[in-house]
Design an enzyme around this catalytic site. Sequence first.
Site, mmCIF file in Angstrom:
data_model
loop_
_atom_site.group_PDB
_atom_site.id
_atom_site.type_symbol
_atom_site.label_atom_id
_atom_site.label_comp_id
_atom_site.label_asym_id
_atom_site.label_seq_id
_atom_site.Cartn_x
_atom_site.Cartn_y
_atom_site.Cartn_z
ATOM 1 N N HIS A 140 -3.794 3.237 -5.047
ATOM 2 C CA HIS A 140 -3.508 1.980 -4.784
ATOM 3 C C HIS A 140 -4.868 1.216 -4.769
ATOM 4 O O HIS A 140 -5.569 1.204 -3.735
ATOM 5 C CB HIS A 140 -2.698 1.620 -3.437
ATOM 6 C CG HIS A 140 -2.644 0.359 -2.867
ATOM 7 N ND1 HIS A 140 -2.113 -0.033 -1.700
ATOM 8 C CD2 HIS A 140 -2.880 -1.010 -3.732
ATOM 9 C CE1 HIS A 140 -2.108 -1.501 -1.699
ATOM 10 N NE2 HIS A 140 -2.470 -1.891 -2.745
ATOM 11 N N SER A 193 0.628 7.336 3.570
ATOM 12 C CA SER A 193 -0.806 6.988 3.074
ATOM 13 C C SER A 193 -1.906 7.511 3.741
ATOM 14 O O SER A 193 -1.789 7.619 4.997
ATOM 15 C CB SER A 193 -0.837 5.440 3.520
ATOM 16 O OG SER A 193 -2.048 4.979 3.579
ATOM 17 N N HIS A 227 0.429 8.658 -1.179
ATOM 18 C CA HIS A 227 -0.516 7.235 -1.362
ATOM 19 C C HIS A 227 -1.687 7.098 -0.957
ATOM 20 O O HIS A 227 -2.026 7.510 0.243
ATOM 21 C CB HIS A 227 0.604 6.063 -0.764
ATOM 22 C CG HIS A 227 0.045 4.641 -0.957
ATOM 23 N ND1 HIS A 227 0.463 3.911 -1.903
ATOM 24 C CD2 HIS A 227 -0.692 3.848 0.103
ATOM 25 C CE1 HIS A 227 0.159 2.731 -1.956
ATOM 26 N NE2 HIS A 227 -0.584 2.587 -0.752
ATOM 27 N N ASP A 246 4.678 -1.774 1.064
ATOM 28 C CA ASP A 246 3.593 -1.246 1.822
ATOM 29 C C ASP A 246 3.254 -2.068 2.908
ATOM 30 O O ASP A 246 2.523 -3.150 2.640
ATOM 31 C CB ASP A 246 2.238 -0.975 0.892
ATOM 32 C CG ASP A 246 1.127 -0.300 1.315
ATOM 33 O OD1 ASP A 246 1.045 0.043 2.615
ATOM 34 O OD2 ASP A 246 0.220 -0.292 0.442
ATOM 35 N N ASP A 270 -5.183 4.907 -0.587
ATOM 36 C CA ASP A 270 -5.712 3.420 -0.533
ATOM 37 C C ASP A 270 -7.331 3.541 -0.738
ATOM 38 O O ASP A 270 -7.878 3.729 0.089
ATOM 39 C CB ASP A 270 -5.217 3.011 0.849
ATOM 40 C CG ASP A 270 -3.897 2.876 1.025
ATOM 41 O OD1 ASP A 270 -3.159 1.974 0.299
ATOM 42 O OD2 ASP A 270 -3.164 3.294 1.812
ATOM 43 N N GLY A 289 -5.615 -4.428 3.338
ATOM 44 C CA GLY A 289 -6.671 -4.082 3.859
ATOM 45 C C GLY A 289 -7.000 -3.011 5.212
ATOM 46 O O GLY A 289 -8.014 -2.510 5.318
ATOM 47 N N MET A 335 3.375 -5.993 -1.424
ATOM 48 C CA MET A 335 2.668 -5.818 -0.104
ATOM 49 C C MET A 335 3.439 -6.616 0.956
ATOM 50 O O MET A 335 3.719 -7.750 0.946
ATOM 51 C CB MET A 335 1.323 -6.326 -0.173
ATOM 52 C CG MET A 335 0.516 -5.461 -0.731
ATOM 53 S SD MET A 335 -0.061 -3.792 -0.362
ATOM 54 C CE MET A 335 -0.405 -4.032 1.190
ATOM 55 N N MET A 358 -7.356 -1.437 -4.032
ATOM 56 C CA MET A 358 -7.571 -2.920 -3.610
ATOM 57 C C MET A 358 -9.059 -3.140 -3.795
ATOM 58 O O MET A 358 -9.949 -3.169 -3.005
ATOM 59 C CB MET A 358 -7.203 -2.784 -1.892
ATOM 60 C CG MET A 358 -5.805 -2.889 -1.845
ATOM 61 S SD MET A 358 -5.522 -2.437 -0.056
ATOM 62 C CE MET A 358 -5.451 -0.567 -0.182
ATOM 63 N N GLY A 380 -1.522 0.034 10.168
ATOM 64 C CA GLY A 380 -1.218 -0.199 11.458
ATOM 65 C C GLY A 380 -0.836 -1.631 11.664
ATOM 66 O O GLY A 380 -0.790 -2.077 13.099
ATOM 67 N N MET A 394 -10.400 0.854 -0.982
ATOM 68 C CA MET A 394 -10.630 -0.530 -0.647
ATOM 69 C C MET A 394 -12.151 -0.593 -0.947
ATOM 70 O O MET A 394 -13.258 0.093 -0.633
ATOM 71 C CB MET A 394 -10.379 -0.697 0.783
ATOM 72 C CG MET A 394 -9.056 -0.578 1.085
ATOM 73 S SD MET A 394 -8.772 -0.857 3.025
ATOM 74 C CE MET A 394 -7.275 -0.320 3.023
HETATM 75 C C1 DX5 Z 1 -2.904 -1.314 3.804
HETATM 76 C C2 DX5 Z 1 -2.730 -0.133 2.629
HETATM 77 C C3 DX5 Z 1 -1.591 0.524 3.372
HETATM 78 C C4 DX5 Z 1 -1.720 1.032 4.675
HETATM 79 C C5 DX5 Z 1 -0.312 0.808 5.519
HETATM 80 O O1 DX5 Z 1 -3.615 -2.233 3.033
HETATM 81 O O2 DX5 Z 1 -2.481 -0.554 1.584
HETATM 82 O O3 DX5 Z 1 -1.163 1.552 2.424
HETATM 83 O O4 DX5 Z 1 -1.980 2.412 4.929
HETATM 84 O O5 DX5 Z 1 -0.424 1.323 6.621
HETATM 85 P P1 DX5 Z 1 0.723 1.076 7.712
HETATM 86 O O6 DX5 Z 1 2.040 1.961 7.030
HETATM 87 O O7 DX5 Z 1 0.213 1.571 8.819
HETATM 88 O O8 DX5 Z 1 0.979 -0.268 8.059
HETATM 89 ZN ZN ZN Z 2 -1.199 1.045 0.066
#
Ligand code: DX5
Ligand code: ZN
Length: 229
Positions: free
Chosen positions: A65, A7, A32, A174, A34, A141, A136, A67, A144, A36
């Site tokens: 993805h 990601s 991937h 994810d 993300d 959001g 999820m 969001m 880490g 947002m």
């Molecule tokens: C969070 C994202 C993830 C994020 C995952 O809302 O959808 O894709 O990048 O990060 P890690 O792998 O660090 O939990």
């Molecule tokens: Zn994601």
Amino acid sequence: MYEICPSILSADFNRLGEQLAVLREENINILHIDVMDGMFVPSISFGMPLISSIRKECPLVFDVHLMVTDPVRYIGDFARCGADRITVHLEACPDVRAALEAIHSQGLKAGLSIKPGTPAGEVAPYLGDVDLVLVMTVEPGFGGQSYIAACTDKIKAVRRMIEECGRDIELQVDGGINLSTMETVMAAGANWLVCGSSAFGPDIRERVRTLKAGMADIEKRLLPGQAER
Ligand code: DX5
Ligand code: ZN
């Protein structure tokens, strides 16, 4: 088929091109991405300009993805800027089926995601219309965060539903996926593993190699029936 899906939320944006090149050299297939909007989730990440910019040089499969609240509004835009697959959140769509149809009408693969609090059964009516279900394993959001153990049973439930439905649907997870949690999610039935903070870092090549080796090792240890995923 199992895949690590790095990601780019955790990428070093000063060195994004270089880092994407390393992913390619390490035989990663899926990127991937993300997006947002600050509404469906509290944070704002990036959007079309970044995706169309990296599309020019990066041949990986772009797994976007969204969001984003009412994502059907943006499906055409993300298709034009280079998405190969788009995943929307069930909780964000006033009309889930219309959003999935909009993705397919652009010739892209469609995914449906559920947040940790949404029961597995809510995706059941849409299994005939999706190419991927994203469970999820953290609140969406932020990167880490730590894997929410209560999601393991939901992964198992979605895997059972996919098997009953008999269609070729990827089961992606994810949030908090790393060397310590990957065995749990793979044994539960996930086959696409999104890795943000566990994949990106100054030592990205080493991290990706370790994740891929860990995944291959677990795959060998799983029961033969599961290893086909
Ligand atoms: C969070 C994202 C993830 C994020 C995952 O809302 O959808 O894709 O990048 O990060 P890690 O792998 O660090 O939990
Ligand atoms: Zn994601």
